[in-house]
Design an enzyme around this catalytic site. Sequence first.
Site, PDB file in Angstrom:
ATOM      1  N   HIS A 185      -7.005  20.964  78.976  1.00 37.22           N
ATOM      2  CA  HIS A 185      -7.896  21.265  77.753  1.00 37.22           C
ATOM      3  C   HIS A 185      -8.459  22.324  77.662  1.00 37.22           C
ATOM      4  O   HIS A 185      -8.955  22.809  78.626  1.00 37.22           O
ATOM      5  CB  HIS A 185      -8.969  19.818  77.775  1.00 37.22           C
ATOM      6  CG  HIS A 185      -8.212  18.272  77.841  1.00 37.22           C
ATOM      7  ND1 HIS A 185      -8.023  17.758  79.069  1.00 37.22           N
ATOM      8  CD2 HIS A 185      -7.732  17.655  76.875  1.00 37.22           C
ATOM      9  CE1 HIS A 185      -7.624  16.581  78.847  1.00 37.22           C
ATOM     10  NE2 HIS A 185      -7.200  16.517  77.557  1.00 37.22           N
ATOM     11  N   ASP A 199      -9.019  13.189  72.440  1.00 34.57           N
ATOM     12  CA  ASP A 199      -8.801  12.303  73.482  1.00 34.57           C
ATOM     13  C   ASP A 199      -8.559  10.904  72.759  1.00 34.57           C
ATOM     14  O   ASP A 199      -7.606   9.931  73.204  1.00 34.57           O
ATOM     15  CB  ASP A 199      -9.987  11.889  74.495  1.00 34.57           C
ATOM     16  CG  ASP A 199     -10.105  13.109  75.563  1.00 34.57           C
ATOM     17  OD1 ASP A 199      -9.178  13.686  75.702  1.00 34.57           O
ATOM     18  OD2 ASP A 199     -11.067  13.227  76.144  1.00 34.57           O
ATOM     19  N   HIS A 215     -13.892  11.596  84.429  1.00 36.36           N
ATOM     20  CA  HIS A 215     -12.431  10.959  84.970  1.00 36.36           C
ATOM     21  C   HIS A 215     -12.248  10.608  86.039  1.00 36.36           C
ATOM     22  O   HIS A 215     -11.968   9.565  86.469  1.00 36.36           O
ATOM     23  CB  HIS A 215     -11.452  11.983  84.347  1.00 36.36           C
ATOM     24  CG  HIS A 215     -11.198  11.920  82.913  1.00 36.36           C
ATOM     25  ND1 HIS A 215     -10.618  10.749  82.383  1.00 36.36           N
ATOM     26  CD2 HIS A 215     -11.329  12.623  81.997  1.00 36.36           C
ATOM     27  CE1 HIS A 215     -10.478  10.899  81.124  1.00 36.36           C
ATOM     28  NE2 HIS A 215     -10.902  12.214  80.755  1.00 36.36           N
TER      29      HIS A 215
END
Lengths: 430, 430
Positions: B323, B356, B258
Amino acid sequence: MQEYINPPLMELESLLARPTASYEALEPVVENVFEAVKSRGDSAVREFTTQFDQVTLSDFQVTKEALDKAGEEVSEDLKTAIQQAKSNIERFHKAQQTESVYVETMEGVSCWQEKRPIEKVGLYIPGGSAPLFSTLLMLAVPAKIAGCKEIVLCTPPNKKGEIPAVIRYTAALCGLTHLYIVGGVQAIAAMTLGTATIPQVYKIFGPGNQYVTVAKQWATRYSVSIDMPAGPSELLVVADGSADPDFVASDLLSQAEHGPDSQVIFVTTASEMIAKVTSSVQEQLIQLPRKAIAKKALANSKMIYFTNDDEAIRFINAYGPEHYIICMKNESLYVNSIQNAGSVFIGNYTPESAGDYASGTNHTLPTNGYSKQYSGVNLDSFLKAISFQKITKKGIQSLGNTIELMAEAEGLEAHKNAVSIRLKKLSNGS
Amino acid sequence: MQEYINPPLMELESLLARPTASYEALEPVVENVFEAVKSRGDSAVREFTTQFDQVTLSDFQVTKEALDKAGEEVSEDLKTAIQQAKSNIERFHKAQQTESVYVETMEGVSCWQEKRPIEKVGLYIPGGSAPLFSTLLMLAVPAKIAGCKEIVLCTPPNKKGEIPAVIRYTAALCGLTHLYIVGGVQAIAAMTLGTATIPQVYKIFGPGNQYVTVAKQWATRYSVSIDMPAGPSELLVVADGSADPDFVASDLLSQAEHGPDSQVIFVTTASEMIAKVTSSVQEQLIQLPRKAIAKKALANSKMIYFTNDDEAIRFINAYGPEHYIICMKNESLYVNSIQNAGSVFIGNYTPESAGDYASGTNHTLPTNGYSKQYSGVNLDSFLKAISFQKITKKGIQSLGNTIELMAEAEGLEAHKNAVSIRLKKLSNGS
């Protein structure tokens, strides 16, 4: 009160405006207290208590004895009333409990949502002219139902350096054990940052003066959340000829006595009501102990006549009142069309005071037009929702390609690979 | 990744710490943009777009034609995937709809709670290296189910001065009609303050870079609310010997890609897993297009071995991951004991990528430990709860004395009087 007869659209905007208090000037004061509490903990809290409350305390924590014995100092009548209110508030907030939400979105793809309590919460109860034990009920009862593990209460000392007995009694009745004799910015700073004595919390609830309001906003810079931004309390009453002008006047006055900055608005579709309510307000006002305050609030207040329901409703939704009383013959039209309000009171026998104290609904509500996007405090204010999912081999085989395509299109190859590696092993029969 | 074998309690605090980015230095930049948009509206938005996006636009609004024709530029495969994801997200968020909560707290005292949509919401979709159409699904689908009337979408222009086709396609699929080609601080300022072209909203949703993060916080000074404070994305995986090290490694990498500030944590109660996962991470890493980014994130990441479940669980709850993947033989212990997490993924075939993109749960989640007090985005994020009450003559006669006693004890005589005046008229038989 200022009167407006069927105001043109252009004028409405000024009628909707709240007196916008800008508190930015207070930020340096608040920042200073936070920095001091951060670096010097309890000793800073002690100094600010001496400075702001004119009381020097050796220990902030209320003793078990002071909690246990509080009931002896409260009249039996008041204790019964508090117990009745607590029971109603409990009933209404318990009814807000929700089950886990479970969905199999596709075969083998199970998703669910569960709520968990916020473990550590801080309740702030202001001092001022009277002990606000009703606010304590409104915050402690749902916190307990939600299952919050650590409930910290801060409230300023009275002149004797104590927390009033009725606050201690109400806290003990609600099962609170961690009460701290600390008020103002230093209380918010202590619950935000933690000190040797006062525990750090994750979310802070409760009203306060402009310093406390700014302190709560400041606290959000430190990974703490707050119930909602605060502003002066408000009431809007809509009534037609079916309403009792004396009742309407008593409701308007109950709001006006809160403070000189209280917002009071009367909307009607029956023009004769303006004179009737005005006259009853004058009559009742002179008998009130807090008439000086109420007079100031009324000076800024408005009475507005609209020729039809549609215009009245449009105005009310644009205003988004904290408290909203409906005394209309066609009450269902008004009830069904409300979009923006904190708490709605329906009919001639439902004064705002009922919800302020004892009917069961919460009185910590969005002001300043915030009802457009904020709920009042309710059970969910003390909970957070967590989502869960469990996918079977078959599930990932059905859904996998969708995930791979989307991850690739967003340029996130490792996201795609987390699926591909599983699909590959499955197709290899492992 | 840094390894920690059974770290002592003292060391845990440093393991829990996030890299605390202080964005205060950006506030003057953000304030400047807000002030310019406030005073000069669209022309200021245009100037900042030229300055920051190197594109000069005559019109910010996406035309109906550009929306209608977007599908022609998106592959059939990707459209099918997006439709599948949308269908699952819809199913999960529709299941979150709640009925009105109704309670008669006492005879004649009816209290209920109903939810209403936030009428005007703004969705911000960042630009950057790839078009984040998945985030658009996560925000637009629940906004539509909630019944928000005005849904405004802002997203920055690409180099051609357009919004990518896949974003336009997804927006049209979700029924959005008000898309604006505006990004960054100027987009948040425009939705907060309103311009001639871009509508003002009540609540702003969506992720963004550090400038957008500060701008959203700044927006809260102007009667706007936001979904939640933002921070770098995070994943914590807990796994024992029953997990597949390759799967675990793929999940850790999907988080690491990310951004360099991503947080990746691996917790295990099986010490041999550390070497296995490390070796698989190295193997998979070299094949990734975004390996440079992932490497940087991994440098700050941690692998932690705990000798027993209790210690592992205590650490995970203290961290509160955004998460959280559970690959443990005794998974129910870990599922039932989680208190603080945004979204939980259970078992070897439930990668984070599923949530996601496409399983149905929302991917807009609390980071930075905010799962301790914030929910991720869900249906309720687009609604507010309003309380209602209606009291009969008999109801106020039962409850009235309680209210009078409490109001008097708080020194609010007009509150008491609003009840007394009704009780008096009732006892006079009117």
